[in-house]
Design a protein around this motif. Structure first.
Motif: not given
Length: 426
Positions: A80-92, A118-125, A152-160
């Motif tokens: 119900s939250s969608g196929k793709k969800n993320c933590y988007t953390v503001p960072l220098p 799981v992906s980090v910054e748009g790259t599957w890891v 300016g932000h880090a994306d840690l994302c999850f794909y169901s």
């Protein structure tokens, strides 16, 4: 005071890893699923859950089984939250160490560990595939990597996968020296994924496991379970003098790493042999750690050994010749396009017994193409203005990773120079 600055200061004030001489001071410790700030037994403050795009919270089924409070709570992402969800953390912008704790522990009572990626910054890891092995499902596991943040932000994302809900227990992010781990040669187009960070002659230590300091936040696992049965009989030795040459830029390897070592027991034809599980079709960066901490070695030529990687002799090491005694020494080697799922490393005696203090193994994962920044900004603004529902999964990069589906209703293709992704249709 801006909220971001407040959160960072809160983390810094209770962060035991920071040193007045260490110039990289941005860090986040997020207790995923946690409702209040907590302090663990190592005096690290974990922030209440934040920067997530959706999902729900839960507790592990057996909280008393876990030692640390941040391991007992979870955030999971139902369909119900969608196929793709993320933590988007503001960072220098800079280079960062990411560490996550992942556990299932039958938190939902369904006895079905989930499949997700799981992906980090748009790259599957990383991929998690059901069923997980029982110790992993019950006890959980830490995973870590090094990646650059440039927007300016880090994306840690999850794909169901199918209808399974991705899950995460905690998220740690530490800023590190951008020149670390041979960045000048490797460049910013790779993510270094940890496939083994080993300490020799010692039990596991480092942040989250002991009070020992590692300025990057790295933990070091005992090498004993990776020692091959073909190794010669081994013995542990410890330094009786302080180690010099450690805790220096750009890698800031801690002195403790070089205070213990394993070597062979003597007798000729001696070998220290490691077997490291890996995934095929990737390059791997091996970082070797040495220090001559045996007082019986007093000059060059008394201890010499060959480094043999997957059967290939790649170097001869004489620690004393390189740096003398009780001085940290590192050497690295890159294995190209590995075609096996086991990486073998042998230290073979030439004169005297081989000796090693530690070994790191990182997969060099090529950074995926990402959506051009202007389009990312525009799409996120469109999401807000249209109040796109969570189930659409409009989170993270609209087009990346390329192995995942793009945002629902969005079509992407490479730019003309094939250096980015562009949105061609909605």
């Amino acid at each position: 005071m801006p909220l971001l600055l407040f959160f960072l200061l809160l983390s810094f004030l209770h962060h035991p890893l920071l040193s007045s001489s260490y110039p990289f001071d941005v860090s986040y410790y997020i207790d995923c699923g946690g409702s209040t700030n907590i302090t663990d037994s190592f005096n690290t403050t974990w922030l209440a859950d934040r920067y997530y795009t959706g999902g729900s919270v839960a507790l592990v089924s057996e909280p008393l089984h876990f030692s640390h409070p941040q391991e007992k709570t979870l955030r999971y992402f139902p369909l119900s939250s969608g196929k793709k969800n993320c933590y988007t953390v503001p960072l220098p912008n800079g280079r960062y160490y990411f560490r996550t704790f992942t556990v299932y522990d039958n938190f939902d009572g369904k006895s079905h560990s989930p499949s997700f990626e799981v992906s980090v910054e748009g790259t599957w890891v990383n991929s998690w595939r059901s069923p997980w092995q029982e110790p992993l499902a019950r006890d959980g596991a830490y995973s870590d990597l090094f990646a650059y943040v440039t927007d300016g932000h880090a994306d840690l994302c999850f794909y169901s996968i199918a209808t399974d809900p991705p899950v995460i227990g905690s998220l740690q992010i530490n800023q590190i020296d951008p020149q670390s781990y041979d960045a000048a040669s490797i460049g910013q187009d790779y993510i270094l994924v940890n496939y083994g960070r080993l300490t020799s002659g010692s039990q596991q230590w480092g942040p989250g496991f002991t009070n020992d300091t590692d300025l990057f936040g790295r933990s070091w696992q005992s090498d004993s379970e990776f020692q091959s049965t073909s190794s010669s009989p081994l013995k542990k030795i410890s330094a009786i003098k302080p180690i010099t040459g450690a805790d220096t830029a750009p890698n800031y390897f801690p002195a403790k790493l070089y205070e213990t070592a394993v070597t062979t027991s003597g007798g000729g034809n001696e070998v220290v042999d490691y077997a490291l599980p890996v995934d095929a079709k990737l390059d791997y960066l091996l970082v070797f750690h040495f220090a001559e901490i045996d007082t019986s070695v007093t000059k060059a030529g008394q201890r010499m050994f060959d480094v043999v990687v997957n059967g290939k002799n790649v170097n001869r090491i004489d620690i004393f010749k390189e740096v003398g005694s009780f001085v940290a020494y590192t050497w690295q080697y890159t294995v190209k396009n590995l075609s096996y799922t086991m990486l073998t490393v042998k230290l073979v005696s030439a004169i005297g017994s081989p000796l090693i203090c530690g070994l790191e193994n990182y997969a060099l994962v090529p950074a995926d193409l990402s959506t051009v920044p202007d389009q990312v900004v525009a799409m996120r603004a469109l999401k807000e203005s249209l109040r796109v529902p969570d189930r659409m999964g409009w989170n993270g990069d609209p087009c990346a990773p390329t192995s995942w589906d793009a945002w629902e209703g969005v079509t992407c293709h490479p730019s003309k120079d094939e250096k980015a992704l562009v949105i061609s249709q909605m």
